[in-house]
Design an enzyme around this catalytic site. Structure first.
Site, short mmCIF file in Angstrom:
data_model
loop_
_atom_site.label_atom_id
_atom_site.label_comp_id
_atom_site.label_asym_id
_atom_site.label_seq_id
_atom_site.Cartn_x
_atom_site.Cartn_y
_atom_site.Cartn_z
N TRP A 104 -32.81 20.68 9.12
CA TRP A 104 -32.80 21.59 10.26
C TRP A 104 -33.44 22.92 9.95
O TRP A 104 -34.20 23.45 10.76
CB TRP A 104 -31.38 21.75 10.82
N ASP A 156 -28.56 29.79 11.73
CA ASP A 156 -28.31 28.66 12.63
C ASP A 156 -26.93 28.14 12.28
O ASP A 156 -26.74 27.45 11.27
CB ASP A 156 -29.39 27.59 12.38
N LYS A 180 -21.46 20.41 19.30
CA LYS A 180 -20.67 20.09 18.11
C LYS A 180 -19.28 20.70 18.30
O LYS A 180 -18.43 20.08 18.91
CB LYS A 180 -21.38 20.61 16.86
C1 LIG Z 1 -27.84 22.70 11.98
C2 LIG Z 1 -28.54 22.20 13.20
N1 LIG Z 1 -29.48 22.97 13.78
C3 LIG Z 1 -30.11 22.57 14.88
C4 LIG Z 1 -29.84 21.37 15.47
C5 LIG Z 1 -30.60 20.96 16.70
O1 LIG Z 1 -29.81 21.13 17.80
P1 LIG Z 1 -30.33 20.71 19.25
O2 LIG Z 1 -30.37 19.23 19.28
O3 LIG Z 1 -29.27 21.30 20.14
O4 LIG Z 1 -31.66 21.34 19.44
C6 LIG Z 1 -28.88 20.52 14.92
C7 LIG Z 1 -28.57 19.22 15.54
O5 LIG Z 1 -27.84 18.41 15.06
C8 LIG Z 1 -28.22 20.97 13.75
O6 LIG Z 1 -27.28 20.19 13.19
#
Ligand SMILES: Cc1ncc(COP(=O)(O)O)c(C=O)c1O
Length: 344
Positions: A104, A156, A180
């Site tokens: 991520w 994040d 989540k």
């Molecule tokens: C740490 C992290 N950042 C970003 C995301 C991406 O999130 P989204 O699908 O809401 O864009 C995720 C998705 O699992 C994640 O676990």
């Protein structure tokens, strides 16, 4: 087994706490005696406006967010913030620092067009330092907040919210997708210091400018009413459990329970080293990988769903967000033992 009799260990959307799920069911038919579904009300409805305010106030209280931070409830995924953060925070600078610790944070690096790095060597010209306290796919977690040397820290916290105790005051901006620990998909929470708002790159489209969302109180566009409402239920639930610290401790306990079962087994093994193990996401695999398909099929038959690892890594993974009761983790550890007895 829960009253549901089944548990979902996926990474998002995730299992909701049972009382939250039940409350949503009722509110979908009749929200607070209005005779209308929560899905049918206009964003200008007085009761909804009061609900939006309450969710923000509850969030500020539970996360101890001071008034000099704006709390924004924005449409879309955390991935949108990979682009919005540089659009709003670069302030004419050309350098940023990103800690690249997994899938991520790698995507955030890509959208900011920043070079990734192994060992942190911070650039004093950087507009901010971005990192991901909990990498959901790799199941790794920082055990400290990195020292940014005075540079604005951006995180994040999609998987860290209510699984890691974080002091918002140490950050310029944090963001988390809702699906989540804040409820359901369709919204991302952004908490940003007000000093950082209002300096977006002039080419930034209106809807990507934090200043617009601060001014309109997240209602520049018709807001994500349903996930915002569910976030309120989740916050009520967190408070009933005893607050953010209690939620984080429960998450840690669940992960320790599962890791103890994996570490104590001869058939399952966990790739993440001890000091970096995340509470919210536990990747593991079978020492005999030929058994993976059978494991997943038998687990599903036993009511244990969502255990397939992220496609980028394969193997297995159990995500443990707020809605996962300890009984769910015990059901999984019991199943691991049983499976090992049959196939080990
Ligand atoms: C740490 C992290 N950042 C970003 C995301 C991406 O999130 P989204 O699908 O809401 O864009 C995720 C998705 O699992 C994640 O676990």
């Amino acid at each position: 087994m829960s009253a549901l009799g089944r548990y979902i260990f996926s990474a998002g959307p995730v299992m909701l706490p049972r009382p939250v799920r039940d409350r949503i069911r009722d509110d979908l038919v009749d929200w607070r005696g209005t005779g209308f579904s929560v899905l049918e009300l206009s964003q200008w409805d007085d009761a909804l406006l009061a609900m939006f305010d309450k969710v923000e106030a509850d969030l500020r209280e539970l996360l101890d967010v001071p008034d000099d931070y704006a709390v924004l409830f924005l449409h879309g995924g955390a991935s949108n913030q990979f682009a919005m953060v540089p659009m709003n925070l670069l302030c004419g600078r050309r350098h940023v620092d990103y800690l690249h610790t997994g899938l991520w944070s790698g995507k955030a690096v890509h959208d900011a067009r920043a070079p990734s790095m192994g060992e942190p060597r911070l650039d004093e010209r950087a507009a901010y330092l971005h990192y991901t306290p909990v990498e959901t796919v790799h199941g790794v977690q920082f055990d400290h907040v990195p020292d940014s040397g005075g540079t604005t820290l951006v995180a994040d916290i999609s998987s860290a919210l209510f699984s890691v105790d974080l002091d918002v005051r140490r950050f310029g901006l944090v963001y988390a997708s809702a699906q989540k620990n804040l409820g359901v998909v369709g919204m991302t929470l952004v908490i940003v210091h007000r000093d950082l708002i209002g300096h977006a790159d002039p080419r930034t489209p209106t809807t990507f400018d934090y200043a617009v969302h601060e001014r309109t109180r997240s209602r520049f566009t018709t807001p994500p009413i349903f996930p915002w409402y569910v976030a309120g239920l989740m916050l009520d639930w967190v408070r009933e459990q005893g607050g953010a610290a209690v939620a984080c401790a429960a998450s840690r306990r669940n992960a320790e329970l599962l890791y103890a079962a994996i570490d104590g087994s001869g058939l399952f093994t966990a790739p993440v080293e001890f000091g970096s193990r995340a509470s919210a996401s536990v990747p593991f695999h079978l020492t005999d990988t030929r058994l993976t398909g059978r494991f997943i099929a038998e687990a599903e038959a036993a009511g244990l769903h969502g255990l397939r690892g992220h496609p980028a890594l394969g193997g297995l993974r159990a995500c443990l967000y707020l809605g996962m009761p300890e009984a769910g983790v015990q059901a999984l550890t019991g199943f691991l033992k049983e499976f090992e007895a049959r196939h080990g």
